[in-house]
Write a protein that holds these residues in place. Structure first.
Motif, PDB file in Angstrom:
ATOM      1  N   LYS A 226      46.691  38.967  47.265  1.00 46.49           N
ATOM      2  CA  LYS A 226      47.238  40.218  46.747  1.00 46.49           C
ATOM      3  C   LYS A 226      48.718  40.185  47.119  1.00 46.49           C
ATOM      4  O   LYS A 226      49.063  39.801  48.242  1.00 46.49           O
ATOM      5  N   PRO A 227      49.615  40.581  46.210  1.00 45.11           N
ATOM      6  CA  PRO A 227      51.056  40.530  46.526  1.00 45.11           C
ATOM      7  C   PRO A 227      51.326  41.233  47.855  1.00 45.11           C
ATOM      8  O   PRO A 227      50.920  42.377  48.030  1.00 45.11           O
TER       9      PRO A 227
ATOM     10  N   VAL B  86      43.424  39.116  35.099  1.00 40.45           N
ATOM     11  CA  VAL B  86      44.641  38.436  34.650  1.00 40.45           C
ATOM     12  C   VAL B  86      44.339  37.055  34.057  1.00 40.45           C
ATOM     13  O   VAL B  86      44.842  36.714  32.982  1.00 40.45           O
ATOM     14  N   TYR B  87      43.489  36.266  34.764  1.00 36.85           N
ATOM     15  CA  TYR B  87      43.267  34.875  34.322  1.00 36.85           C
ATOM     16  C   TYR B  87      41.965  34.686  33.562  1.00 36.85           C
ATOM     17  O   TYR B  87      41.683  33.599  33.058  1.00 36.85           O
ATOM     18  N   GLY B  88      41.149  35.712  33.506  1.00 29.78           N
ATOM     19  CA  GLY B  88      39.890  35.604  32.783  1.00 29.78           C
ATOM     20  C   GLY B  88      38.814  34.849  33.545  1.00 29.78           C
ATOM     21  O   GLY B  88      37.707  34.665  33.066  1.00 29.78           O
ATOM     22  N   LYS B  89      39.122  34.332  34.721  1.00 24.12           N
ATOM     23  CA  LYS B  89      38.100  33.643  35.540  1.00 24.12           C
ATOM     24  C   LYS B  89      38.491  33.732  37.011  1.00 24.12           C
ATOM     25  O   LYS B  89      39.636  34.025  37.355  1.00 24.12           O
ATOM     26  N   TRP B  90      37.561  33.470  37.872  1.00 23.22           N
ATOM     27  CA  TRP B  90      37.768  33.622  39.317  1.00 23.22           C
ATOM     28  C   TRP B  90      38.187  32.305  39.949  1.00 23.22           C
ATOM     29  O   TRP B  90      39.034  32.251  40.819  1.00 23.22           O
ATOM     30  N   GLU B  91      37.615  31.175  39.440  1.00 24.15           N
ATOM     31  CA  GLU B  91      37.927  29.880  40.046  1.00 24.15           C
ATOM     32  C   GLU B  91      39.275  29.386  39.516  1.00 24.15           C
ATOM     33  O   GLU B  91      39.435  29.169  38.323  1.00 24.15           O
ATOM     34  N   LEU B  92      40.229  29.235  40.435  1.00 25.11           N
ATOM     35  CA  LEU B  92      41.554  28.749  40.038  1.00 25.11           C
ATOM     36  C   LEU B  92      41.870  27.523  40.883  1.00 25.11           C
ATOM     37  O   LEU B  92      41.353  27.383  41.999  1.00 25.11           O
ATOM     38  N   PRO B  93      42.733  26.637  40.386  1.00 23.27           N
ATOM     39  CA  PRO B  93      43.033  25.428  41.152  1.00 23.27           C
ATOM     40  C   PRO B  93      43.949  25.687  42.344  1.00 23.27           C
ATOM     41  O   PRO B  93      44.331  24.757  43.041  1.00 23.27           O
TER      42      PRO B  93
ATOM     43  N   ILE C 119      42.094  38.987  39.717  1.00 24.40           N
ATOM     44  CA  ILE C 119      42.264  37.637  39.156  1.00 24.40           C
ATOM     45  C   ILE C 119      41.482  37.489  37.861  1.00 24.40           C
ATOM     46  O   ILE C 119      41.978  36.944  36.859  1.00 24.40           O
ATOM     47  N   ARG C 120      40.271  38.034  37.830  1.00 27.98           N
ATOM     48  CA  ARG C 120      39.482  37.963  36.592  1.00 27.98           C
ATOM     49  C   ARG C 120      40.203  38.705  35.460  1.00 27.98           C
ATOM     50  O   ARG C 120      40.216  38.259  34.323  1.00 27.98           O
TER      51      ARG C 120
ATOM     52  N   GLU D  17      43.327  49.504  45.283  1.00 26.07           N
ATOM     53  CA  GLU D  17      42.389  50.061  44.310  1.00 26.07           C
ATOM     54  C   GLU D  17      41.410  49.041  43.765  1.00 26.07           C
ATOM     55  O   GLU D  17      40.452  49.390  43.085  1.00 26.07           O
ATOM     56  N   ALA D  18      41.689  47.739  44.000  1.00 26.70           N
ATOM     57  CA  ALA D  18      40.779  46.732  43.453  1.00 26.70           C
ATOM     58  C   ALA D  18      40.692  45.542  44.396  1.00 26.70           C
ATOM     59  O   ALA D  18      41.595  45.290  45.195  1.00 26.70           O
ATOM     60  N   GLU D  19      39.589  44.805  44.281  1.00 24.94           N
ATOM     61  CA  GLU D  19      39.425  43.575  45.048  1.00 24.94           C
ATOM     62  C   GLU D  19      40.243  42.473  44.380  1.00 24.94           C
ATOM     63  O   GLU D  19      40.495  42.516  43.174  1.00 24.94           O
TER      64      GLU D  19
END
Ligand code: SF4
Ligand code: SF4
Ligand code: SF4
Ligand code: SF4
Lengths: 253, 355
Positions: free
Chosen positions: A119-120, A107-114, A104-105, A97-99
């Motif tokens: 997707k599970p 859940v984490y509030g941003k797209w760039e993560l370390p 990620i945005r 249902e979602a990209e």
């Protein structure tokens, strides 16, 4: 001695706890096998070959993936334990249902993560899985039966009968007939139908039985007050991304 | 000494509880009880829990003759020494309706006619069957299957409610023995009792609504001639393949088995469990081939076995009209309606034409 590994990826560790709850069997097993790798219950590292590996949880991060690929190399037999490992688990129920970016945005509030996230996903998206033991959590008896079979060179036998089989033979009143939404007719038995015995409709935690008639299931659920969309969501809770409506118009149906 | 079996006696209703108490002292007593809204055959510890007025139990009493999950034997794979833990207990199953007695008689034919199953035989030898009369609901069609009243010789006693008393038919020497053991509870039949008995039989017959009854005339032929009927697929579309119809049926006998090793591999148990022709797995053979590959073929198979197969096997229909397969089907599929549709005759219209 047979070397056994039990590890978890992304999940709640509930299946590993359920394995720890197999007390009598574990006591016997301690004299028969070497639990070489079982981080939840045992300290220490192990890097050698494994005869039997049980993996719980879905693949959701690059760490999960690396761990899984490495362990697959070292394991003769890999068994996916629990619905997360088998189907992706409840965390995969809206995968279609979602990209990923949107998730990620959210859940984490941003797209760039370390680090890299997916997707599970079920183990089988990344490696070959020899046996599947779905369930949320896995059923203790099925776990012990699987271990006993594999230790003795026998293929465990899991006919994908519907939950109604175990429900009816336990002589429960049918919840669907009483108007309660129940996924028993399209879900894979083996749990012993504990939910319906307590008056709670089957939630389908073990995934599909053989050749499920989703079409009729959906129409029975809508007749019991669910909108079509909600009925589909209900079936998707544990079936995750693998879910598609199946009915009479396909092979074997 | 003259050998003599009484054919019938009268049991005043007030004496029933003492009879049940007496039976419970001597045997394992099994009878229907009410649990929530459902009825089930259970082992009885308190006779006051026995339910005399019930329509149908979810599972037939078959489960006390052929447990749904049973161990055939266990063996040591090294020495190939076999052991059996099987033990039959002396038991009385009380409160069986006529259709279920006929169901047991069908199971007897299946399991005892050719290649008798010694275990089934031992269980049956140690089981006393006591029936009780009943009235039909909208799912019953035992009048059409000829099973509305006890018949044959596979039961021991049958209690027909005739108002203040039970008219007790004696079906076997074992039944006669029970009456003899508890003779102070019974009295001789009188002419009026016989009248009441006949009346109660007629009353049951009249209690059926013709709308709910299928026409089973030349049913084997009908099912065979209609092999290609579109009705099968239309009905099968709604079938979930859940197996409830066969799992609750008093005459179904299919099972499968699996060898289950223990952790040490020193003891392997052969477990048999009931299965259903409605499951794809049922017809799965090597090479992933399914003998019944479609839902329609599986759906039709049950009707074929009940109405064509059983007559070949045991010269009786495989259906006793108990209505369980319809009453319990989560999809609301009705055996009677399927048969009526296969016949393709609008019975109401037909009646109007012939009247
Ligand atoms: S309650 Fe659910 S699982 Fe049980 S028989 Fe009814 S539909 Fe099947
Ligand atoms: S009980 Fe109904 S839905 Fe289930 S297998 Fe039988 S006919 Fe199909
Ligand atoms: S086929 Fe249906 S009605 Fe006939 S005996 Fe079996 S469960 Fe009862
Ligand atoms: S084939 Fe099907 S209908 Fe016949 S006895 Fe077996 S389960 Fe029942």
């Amino acid at each position: 001695m047979v070397k056994v590994g039990i590890v978890g990826l992304t999940g709640c560790s509930g299946c590993q706890c359920e394995i720890l709850n197999c007390q009598d069997a574990l006591l016997k097993l301690l004299t028969l096998v070497d639990f070489a790798l079982f981080p939840l219950a045992k300290d220490g590292e192990f890097d050698g070959e494994l005869d039997l590996l049980f993996v719980e949880g879905s693949v959701s991060t690059f760490l999960d993936k690396e761990k899984l690929l490495k362990l697959r190399e070292k394991a003769k037999i890999l068994v996916a334990v629990g619905s997360c490992a088998c189907y992706g688990g409840v965390q995969a129920q809206r995968n279609d249902e979602a990209e990923l970016e949107q998730m990620i945005r959210e859940v984490y509030g941003k797209w760039e993560l370390p680090f890299e996230l997916f997707k599970p996903s079920p183990l089988s998206d990344f490696v070959e899985v020899d046996y599947f033991l779905p369930g949320c959590p896995v059923d203790k008896k099925q776990f012990v039966y699987t271990v006993a079979s594999l230790l003795n060179g026998v293929k465990p036998f899991f006919p994908k009968l519907p939950v109604c089989h175990e429900c009816k033979l336990s002589e429960n009143e049918c919840l669907l007939l009483k108007g309660v939404p129940c996924q028993g007719p399209v879900s894979y038995a083996g749990c012993g139908a504990p939910c319906t015995a307590k008056g709670v409709g089957c939630q389908g935690c073990r995934g599909d039985c053989d050749f499920p008639n989703h079409q009729e299931m959906l129409s029975l659920l809508t007749q019991r007050g669910l909108s079509y969309e909600d009925a589909v969501k209900f079936l998707k809770v544990f079936r995750g991304n693998s879910f598609k409506v199946r009915g009479l118009n396909e092979k074997g149906a | 000494m003259e050998f003599h079996i009484d054919r019938a006696k009268v049991l005043p209703k007030a004496n029933l509880w003492e009879l049940l108490e007496g039976l419970k002292k001597r045997y394992k007593l099994i009878a229907p009880v009410k649990e929530g809204e459902k009825f089930a055959f259970r082992e009885i510890s308190d006779v006051s829990s026995v339910e005399l007025n019930y329509t149908r139990t979810i599972l037939p009493p078959k489960k006390f003759l052929l447990p749904y999950r049973r161990e055939r034997f266990s063996y040591d794979p090294e020495t190939m020494e076999f052991k059996s833990s099987f033990k039959a207990e002396e038991q009385v199953i009380f409160g069986i309706h006529s259709c279920d007695l006929h169901g047991i008689s069908i199971l007897d034919s299946i399991h005892l006619k050719e290649n008798p199953d010694p275990r089934y035989l031992e269980v049956r030898r140690k089981t006393i069957l006591i029936g009780i009369s009943c009235f039909p609901d909208e799912y019953c069609f035992c009048l059409s299957t000829g099973t509305a009243f006890p018949d044959g010789a596979n039961w021991d006693l049958f209690l027909t409610d005739v108002g203040p008393d039970y008219f007790v038919s004696i079906g076997s020497p074992k039944g006669d023995e029970i009456v003899l053991t508890f003779k102070h509870l019974f009295r001789e039949i009188e002419k009026e009792d016989l009248e009441l008995y006949k009346r109660s039989t007629a009353k049951k017959k009249r209690a059926f609504n013709e709308e709910n009854l299928p026409d089973l005339e030349r049913i084997s032929q009908l099912i065979e001639l209609e092999y290609d009927s579109p009705v099968w697929e239309e009905e099968a579309k709604r079938c979930l393949g859940c197996g409830t119809c066969t799992n609750t049926c008093p005459t179904c006998f299919c099972y499968t088995s699996v060898d289950v090793p223990d952790l040490t591999g020193k003891e392997v148990k052969r477990i048999e469990f009931i299965t259903s022709c409605q499951y794809p797995y049922y017809s799965l053979v090597a090479g992933e081939h399914y003998f019944k590959p479609t839902r329609t073929s599986r759906f039709r198979h049950r009707y074929y076995h009940k109405f064509v197969g059983y007559p070949y096997q045991i010269e009786k229909l495989g259906c006793v009209g108990c209505g369980r397969c319809t009453a319990e089907c989560p999809a609301g599929i009705s055996m009677v309606k399927t048969i009526k549709r296969l016949r393709g005759v609008d019975e109401k219209e037909l009646r109007e034409v012939t009247e």
